[in-house]
Write a protein that holds these residues in place. Structure first.
Motif, PDB file in Angstrom:
ATOM      1  N   LEU A  12       0.830  -1.202   0.000  1.00  0.00           N
ATOM      2  CA  LEU A  12       0.000   0.000   0.000  1.00  0.00           C
ATOM      3  C   LEU A  12       0.867   1.257   0.000  1.00  0.00           C
ATOM      4  N   MET A  13       1.952   1.242   0.755  1.00  0.00           N
ATOM      5  CA  MET A  13       2.858   2.389   0.767  1.00  0.00           C
ATOM      6  C   MET A  13       3.488   2.578  -0.609  1.00  0.00           C
ATOM      7  N   ALA A  14       3.845   1.477  -1.264  1.00  0.00           N
ATOM      8  CA  ALA A  14       4.437   1.582  -2.597  1.00  0.00           C
ATOM      9  C   ALA A  14       3.429   2.154  -3.598  1.00  0.00           C
ATOM     10  N   GLU A  15       2.189   1.715  -3.506  1.00  0.00           N
ATOM     11  CA  GLU A  15       1.158   2.260  -4.396  1.00  0.00           C
ATOM     12  C   GLU A  15       0.965   3.754  -4.130  1.00  0.00           C
ATOM     13  N   ALA A  16       0.998   4.140  -2.865  1.00  0.00           N
ATOM     14  CA  ALA A  16       0.881   5.563  -2.536  1.00  0.00           C
ATOM     15  C   ALA A  16       2.061   6.347  -3.087  1.00  0.00           C
ATOM     16  N   ALA A  17       3.254   5.748  -3.023  1.00  0.00           N
ATOM     17  CA  ALA A  17       4.443   6.416  -3.559  1.00  0.00           C
ATOM     18  C   ALA A  17       4.324   6.607  -5.068  1.00  0.00           C
ATOM     19  N   VAL A  18       3.783   5.604  -5.760  1.00  0.00           N
ATOM     20  CA  VAL A  18       3.572   5.738  -7.208  1.00  0.00           C
ATOM     21  C   VAL A  18       2.636   6.905  -7.490  1.00  0.00           C
ATOM     22  N   TRP A  19       1.574   7.025  -6.702  1.00  0.00           N
ATOM     23  CA  TRP A  19       0.611   8.124  -6.903  1.00  0.00           C
ATOM     24  C   TRP A  19       1.257   9.475  -6.599  1.00  0.00           C
ATOM     25  N   LEU A  20       2.014   9.552  -5.526  1.00  0.00           N
ATOM     26  CA  LEU A  20       2.640  10.823  -5.147  1.00  0.00           C
ATOM     27  C   LEU A  20       3.696  11.271  -6.158  1.00  0.00           C
ATOM     28  N   LEU A  21       4.427  10.319  -6.688  1.00  0.00           N
ATOM     29  CA  LEU A  21       5.566  10.651  -7.548  1.00  0.00           C
ATOM     30  C   LEU A  21       5.242  10.573  -9.036  1.00  0.00           C
ATOM     31  N   ARG A  22       3.999  10.282  -9.388  1.00  0.00           N
ATOM     32  CA  ARG A  22       3.639  10.182 -10.807  1.00  0.00           C
ATOM     33  C   ARG A  22       3.937  11.507 -11.511  1.00  0.00           C
ATOM     34  N   PRO A  23       4.331  11.458 -12.777  1.00  0.00           N
ATOM     35  CA  PRO A  23       4.628  12.699 -13.505  1.00  0.00           C
ATOM     36  C   PRO A  23       3.410  13.609 -13.566  1.00  0.00           C
ATOM     37  N   ARG A  24       3.635  14.869 -13.290  1.00  0.00           N
ATOM     38  CA  ARG A  24       2.550  15.840 -13.370  1.00  0.00           C
ATOM     39  C   ARG A  24       2.472  16.483 -14.758  1.00  0.00           C
ATOM     40  N   GLU A  25       3.512  16.266 -15.563  1.00  0.00           N
ATOM     41  CA  GLU A  25       3.517  16.831 -16.895  1.00  0.00           C
ATOM     42  C   GLU A  25       2.474  16.138 -17.780  1.00  0.00           C
ATOM     43  N   ARG A  26       2.061  16.820 -18.812  1.00  0.00           N
ATOM     44  CA  ARG A  26       1.055  16.281 -19.730  1.00  0.00           C
ATOM     45  C   ARG A  26       1.573  15.009 -20.395  1.00  0.00           C
ATOM     46  N   PHE A 286      11.358   7.485  -4.637  1.00  0.00           N
ATOM     47  CA  PHE A 286      10.571   6.258  -4.484  1.00  0.00           C
ATOM     48  C   PHE A 286      11.261   5.309  -3.512  1.00  0.00           C
ATOM     49  N   VAL A 287      12.571   5.169  -3.654  1.00  0.00           N
ATOM     50  CA  VAL A 287      13.324   4.317  -2.729  1.00  0.00           C
ATOM     51  C   VAL A 287      13.153   4.817  -1.293  1.00  0.00           C
ATOM     52  N   GLY A 288      13.244   6.145  -1.114  1.00  0.00           N
ATOM     53  CA  GLY A 288      13.112   6.704   0.228  1.00  0.00           C
ATOM     54  C   GLY A 288      11.746   6.452   0.844  1.00  0.00           C
ATOM     55  N   LEU A 289      10.707   6.487   0.022  1.00  0.00           N
ATOM     56  CA  LEU A 289       9.349   6.297   0.545  1.00  0.00           C
ATOM     57  C   LEU A 289       9.052   4.835   0.886  1.00  0.00           C
ATOM     58  N   VAL A 290       9.576   3.905   0.078  1.00  0.00           N
ATOM     59  CA  VAL A 290       9.219   2.497   0.295  1.00  0.00           C
ATOM     60  C   VAL A 290      10.203   1.760   1.196  1.00  0.00           C
ATOM     61  N   ALA A 291      11.398   2.320   1.396  1.00  0.00           N
ATOM     62  CA  ALA A 291      12.418   1.600   2.172  1.00  0.00           C
ATOM     63  C   ALA A 291      11.975   1.255   3.595  1.00  0.00           C
ATOM     64  N   PRO A 292      11.364   2.181   4.354  1.00  0.00           N
ATOM     65  CA  PRO A 292      11.037   1.828   5.744  1.00  0.00           C
ATOM     66  C   PRO A 292      10.123   0.610   5.870  1.00  0.00           C
ATOM     67  N   LEU A 293       9.008   0.600   5.156  1.00  0.00           N
ATOM     68  CA  LEU A 293       8.099  -0.538   5.286  1.00  0.00           C
ATOM     69  C   LEU A 293       8.636  -1.764   4.555  1.00  0.00           C
ATOM     70  N   GLY A 294       9.468  -1.546   3.539  1.00  0.00           N
ATOM     71  CA  GLY A 294      10.113  -2.688   2.903  1.00  0.00           C
ATOM     72  C   GLY A 294      11.048  -3.409   3.858  1.00  0.00           C
ATOM     73  N   LEU A 295      11.827  -2.639   4.631  1.00  0.00           N
ATOM     74  CA  LEU A 295      12.731  -3.250   5.609  1.00  0.00           C
ATOM     75  C   LEU A 295      11.964  -3.817   6.804  1.00  0.00           C
ATOM     76  N   LEU A 296      10.846  -3.185   7.154  1.00  0.00           N
ATOM     77  CA  LEU A 296      10.023  -3.734   8.231  1.00  0.00           C
ATOM     78  C   LEU A 296       9.482  -5.108   7.836  1.00  0.00           C
ATOM     79  N   PHE A 297       9.014  -5.220   6.595  1.00  0.00           N
ATOM     80  CA  PHE A 297       8.566  -6.531   6.100  1.00  0.00           C
ATOM     81  C   PHE A 297       9.718  -7.534   6.106  1.00  0.00           C
ATOM     82  N   ALA A 298      10.897  -7.091   5.633  1.00  0.00           N
ATOM     83  CA  ALA A 298      12.055  -7.989   5.613  1.00  0.00           C
ATOM     84  C   ALA A 298      12.408  -8.445   7.029  1.00  0.00           C
ATOM     85  N   ARG A 299      12.249  -7.557   8.011  1.00  0.00           N
ATOM     86  CA  ARG A 299      12.510  -7.941   9.398  1.00  0.00           C
ATOM     87  C   ARG A 299      11.541  -9.036   9.842  1.00  0.00           C
ATOM     88  N   GLU A 300      10.266  -8.839   9.569  1.00  0.00           N
ATOM     89  CA  GLU A 300       9.272  -9.808  10.024  1.00  0.00           C
ATOM     90  C   GLU A 300       9.490 -11.173   9.375  1.00  0.00           C
TER      91      GLU A 300
END
Length: 408
Positions: A12-26, A286-300
């Motif tokens: 879900l965080m990765a999907e949110a990152a895709v939405w936040l970082l999507r190109p705003r240009e036409r 994108f790496v910065g946004l997904v890294a925390p929960l990605g590493l949390l998953f890797a920990r679990e």
């Protein structure tokens, strides 16, 4: 349960990152076009046959590596478990050794599929490398991968021992910092290990073309280099690499030698779109946004596997378990991240069309790229969603057709 919850949160965080970082240009919406209008039946069948075969080999390699990772993460075979246990006398250095060994093992099990994929590329006229040359490249890649894996495993166990189960927090900062340094240094440290790069001579037609397009686009290009890609492939390509002092536009020698001026302008304009839109920085964000929960998953997942294997989560014995968690996280995040990549590439195509105002050149470029790379012009949607970083050839041609219709 905790592993599943962490996986859902990560995606879900990765999907949110895709939405936040999507190109705003036409971005130009592709017009519906048929592949048969641009490719012969023989070209379509050839692209499908090659693409399907390479995809199955890729899946086979990933499956073999996954099987090895799961086996080692669960503490089998016993001889490996005993070897990891002996490394616990010096946990951080032992983790480095475990990481390097694991990297080499994964490379070895993927080697048969890699050789088969290379031989098919030669048979289809894509690769110009002999098997020996290819194996030399694979050896260099394996050595670099082992060194990086050693450093990563040592850092991971050092963080686990220093911060306990909260290691993923400083680990996230480390991932972003390492990614940024890697992007900065790769063009001047790693890339020259495989290819020769030379600045385009001042006053050359190609350099003047690039600089003129950059000036029109308002883009600070950095350096413009030619790379001897023909030593390995026959395909045409260009790319943007580096950040800061290492930022550069790189043109394949095949591109410079075998394209006409409109085609060259179209390809270069696409790459300038990446520079204009700061797409390398977008990727780092994108790496910065997904890294925390990605590493949390890797920990679990890593801790669950280490517990099943009876390994100390603070020592080298847990390295395969954490590697399994990181591999699954990388796989899932990569699938989601490809959505962002395809949008970024579509945005760069739109930028190129607006800059050159030559949709015919883009259509011709896409035809040539598909034919020379023996690509499937219109792959199944599921294949595109899982592995493709670019829109399909037909989608990219459709965008040029839409622009052409709108410009009339």
């Amino acid at each position: 349960m905790r592993v599943g919850t962490a996986a859902i949160a990560m995606v879900l965080m990765a999907e949110a990152a895709v939405w936040l970082l999507r190109p705003r240009e036409r971005t130009i919406e592709p017009a519906p076009v048929s592949e048969s209008d641009y490719f012969t039946p023989e070209q379509i069948d050839r692209g499908r046959a090659y693409g399907n075969g390479q995809l199955w080999l890729l899946l086979g390699a990933v499956g073999a590596q996954g099987a090895v990772l799961v086996t080692l993460a669960l503490g089998r075979p016993a001889v490996v478990r005993r070897g990891l246990h002996r490394l616990e006398a010096r946990p951080v250095m032992g983790a480095a050794a475990a990481g390097a060994g694991l990297s080499v093992a994964l490379g070895v099990v993927a080697l048969p599929a890699g050789i088969a994929a290379h031989e098919r590329a030669v048979d289809y006229g894509i690769s110009t490398q002999s098997l020996g040359f290819w194996l030399a490249d694979a050896g260099k890649s394996a050595a670099i991968g082992a060194a990086l894996a050693a450093g990563g495993a040592a850092l991971l166990i050092a963080l686990v021992r220093r911060f306990g189960r909260r290691w993923w927090l400083p680990g996230s900062l480390a991932v972003v910092a390492i990614a940024a340094v890697f992007v900065w240094l790769a063009p001047v440290v790693l890339a020259p290990l495989f290819n020769r790069f030379s600045p385009l001579p001042a006053g050359s037609e190609a350099r003047s073309e690039v600089l003129e397009l950059g000036s029109r686009a308002g883009v600070d290009i950095g350096q413009v280099y030619r790379v001897d890609a023909s030593r390995r492939v026959r395909s045409l390509n260009a790319y943007v690499d580096g950040i800061g002092s290492t930022k550069r536009v790189v043109l394949y020698d095949t591109l410079l030698e075998r394209t006409n001026r409109p085609e060259l302008r179209s390809i270069v304009a696409h790459e300038l779109g990446h520079v204009k839109h700061d797409d390398i920085l977008r990727g780092l964000a994108f790496v910065g946004l997904v890294a925390p929960l990605g590493l949390l998953f890797a920990r679990e997942l890593g801790e669950a596997a280490a517990w099943r294997a009876g390994a100390d989560r603070r020592g080298p014995g847990a390295v395969p378990a954490y590697a399994l968690g990181l591999a699954v996280a990388t796989l899932l995040l990569g699938v989601v991240g490809n959505q962002l990549s395809r949008r970024v590439e579509a945005s760069a195509d739109s930028f190129a069309l607006e800059l050159t105002r030559d949709p015919g050149a883009l259509i011709q470029v896409q035809r040539r790229l598909a034919i020379e790379n023996v690509a499937n012009p219109d792959p199944p949607a599921i294949a595109t969603a899982l592995v493709e970083t670019h829109p399909s050839t037909i989608e990219r041609i459709g965008a040029a057709v839409a622009y052409e219709r709108g410009a009339r």
